[in-house]
Design a protein around this motif. Structure first.
Motif, PDB file in Angstrom:
ATOM      1  N   UNK A  34      41.593  39.728  47.028  1.00 39.24           N
ATOM      2  CA  UNK A  34      42.256  38.722  47.097  1.00 39.24           C
ATOM      3  C   UNK A  34      42.839  38.506  45.731  1.00 39.24           C
ATOM      4  N   UNK A  35      42.976  39.459  44.877  1.00 43.82           N
ATOM      5  CA  UNK A  35      43.236  39.302  43.215  1.00 43.82           C
ATOM      6  C   UNK A  35      44.659  38.755  43.154  1.00 43.82           C
ATOM      7  N   UNK A  36      45.676  39.435  44.140  1.00 44.74           N
ATOM      8  CA  UNK A  36      46.984  39.145  43.802  1.00 44.74           C
ATOM      9  C   UNK A  36      47.323  37.664  44.227  1.00 44.74           C
ATOM     10  N   UNK A  37      46.506  37.385  45.386  1.00 47.47           N
ATOM     11  CA  UNK A  37      46.938  36.237  45.982  1.00 47.47           C
ATOM     12  C   UNK A  37      46.414  35.019  45.028  1.00 47.47           C
ATOM     13  N   UNK A  38      45.145  35.304  44.382  1.00 43.49           N
ATOM     14  CA  UNK A  38      44.488  34.267  43.277  1.00 43.49           C
ATOM     15  C   UNK A  38      45.765  34.318  42.131  1.00 43.49           C
ATOM     16  N   UNK A 138      49.728  40.624  36.638  1.00 40.14           N
ATOM     17  CA  UNK A 138      48.709  40.814  37.774  1.00 40.14           C
ATOM     18  C   UNK A 138      48.514  42.329  37.910  1.00 40.14           C
ATOM     19  N   UNK A 139      47.028  42.598  37.483  1.00 41.22           N
ATOM     20  CA  UNK A 139      46.845  43.949  37.320  1.00 41.22           C
ATOM     21  C   UNK A 139      46.268  44.618  38.582  1.00 41.22           C
ATOM     22  N   UNK A 140      46.685  45.713  38.731  1.00 45.15           N
ATOM     23  CA  UNK A 140      46.107  46.611  39.843  1.00 45.15           C
ATOM     24  C   UNK A 140      44.676  46.987  39.784  1.00 45.15           C
ATOM     25  N   UNK A 160      38.626  38.506  39.064  1.00 43.73           N
ATOM     26  CA  UNK A 160      38.655  38.103  40.363  1.00 43.73           C
ATOM     27  C   UNK A 160      37.363  38.883  41.157  1.00 43.73           C
ATOM     28  N   UNK A 161      36.543  38.379  41.597  1.00 43.75           N
ATOM     29  CA  UNK A 161      35.418  38.974  42.610  1.00 43.75           C
ATOM     30  C   UNK A 161      35.105  38.096  43.622  1.00 43.75           C
TER      31      UNK A 161
END
Length: 294
Positions: A34-38, A138-140, A160-161
């Protein structure tokens, strides 16, 4: 695209503010956390605090920031490079007064930037100096050398984890790699999809312990975003959960994290925005030189 009047307004606001531009990346050790959502909702939360924020989608090949925002984009960074546009021509206006730059599948060509393109890109980023208080990359997942350049040149990184053991293990691997290349880079953690605040704290403490013991590095806890069914519903409706359900548990968590981050004032900011540009340019040049040597 921002119109001329709005660009002028931003520049006037920037001129009357002594707030320096802070650049940071949001990244993860693996996909599916959910990194991009964060990144999207965290950027929106900062914007709601009255900050001028630009979110840049560098999720190479999988850019979806515009989809999560529910805002169509007409141009991407690839258009900037291929058509030599002004960066203002690719900055879109999203909800909540948030500015963003879309990514896209063609973004993989950034890896192949020659000296002319990288110099042009750095010059365009230079034009944003003091315009935004925060520039968020926002890094992939599974970062490339190009992505690492942006991370290491910035002021800070937010990792993000989730509580899953594979996610925690990959998060530590990411910290280890960043520390080996840029030991002075401050790293924050955000635990996403946790079942409780206690679980999130245990995840951070576990990461902090091994990072301190094996790397002699301190990582900072930025908070957590609890598991919340409203998040997936917001994604389906292509609307940020912070706007879709502003009083949901997930929204409360992301707002707390933004408050904590914006209140995190260093005694000394070691990298000015100009220094960020210089470091980014140097990293690109170093990568080309090493590639030539091989």
């Amino acid at each position: 695209m921002r119109d001329q009047a709005e660009i002028l307004r931003l520049k006037i606001e920037a001129a009357s503010s002594d707030q320096p531009t802070k650049v940071f990346s949001v990244l993860s050790g693996k996909g599916g956390v959910g990194k991009s959502n964060v990144a999207v909702n965290f950027s929106l939360a900062l914007s709601k605090l009255g900050k001028r924020v630009l979110l840049v989608d560098l999720d190479i090949g999988m850019g979806n920031v515009n989809l999560l925002l529910g805002s169509p984009s007409r141009r991407t960074i690839v258009d900037l490079l291929d058509q030599r546009l002004s960066i203002w021509e690719i900055i879109e206006k999203g909800p909540g007064n948030l500015s963003f730059i879309a990514g896209g599948s063609g973004l993989t060509r950034m890896v192949e930037m020659d000296e002319r393109k990288s110099a042009f890109f750095a010059a365009q980023l230079q034009d944003l100096s003091s315009i935004y208080e925060y520039i968020v990359f926002d890094i992939g997942a599974g970062v490339s050398e190009t992505s690492l350049n942006f991370i290491m040149a910035g002021h800070e990184a937010i990792l993000v984890t989730t509580p899953e053991i594979t996610s925690v293990t990959d998060a530590y691997s990411m910290i280890k790699m960043l520390h080996a290349r840029c030991p002075e880079l401050p790293v924050f953690t955000v635990v996403n999809q946790c079942r409780s605040t206690r679980e999130a704290m245990e995840v951070h403490q576990r990461l902090a312990k091994v990072t301190s013991e094996f790397l002699n590095k301190e990582i900072k806890n930025l908070g957590s975003v609890p598991f919340d069914p409203s998040v997936q519903l917001a994604v389906k409706r292509q609307k940020p959960f912070l706007l879709h359900q502003p009083r949901s548990p997930a929204s409360a968590g992301i707002i707390r994290a933004a408050h904590q981050f914006s209140g995190n004032v260093k005694e000394e900011q070691s990298i000015s925005y100009q220094r960020f540009i210089e470091r980014l340019t140097a990293f690109f040049k170093k990568g080309r030189d090493e590639s030539w040597k091989r």
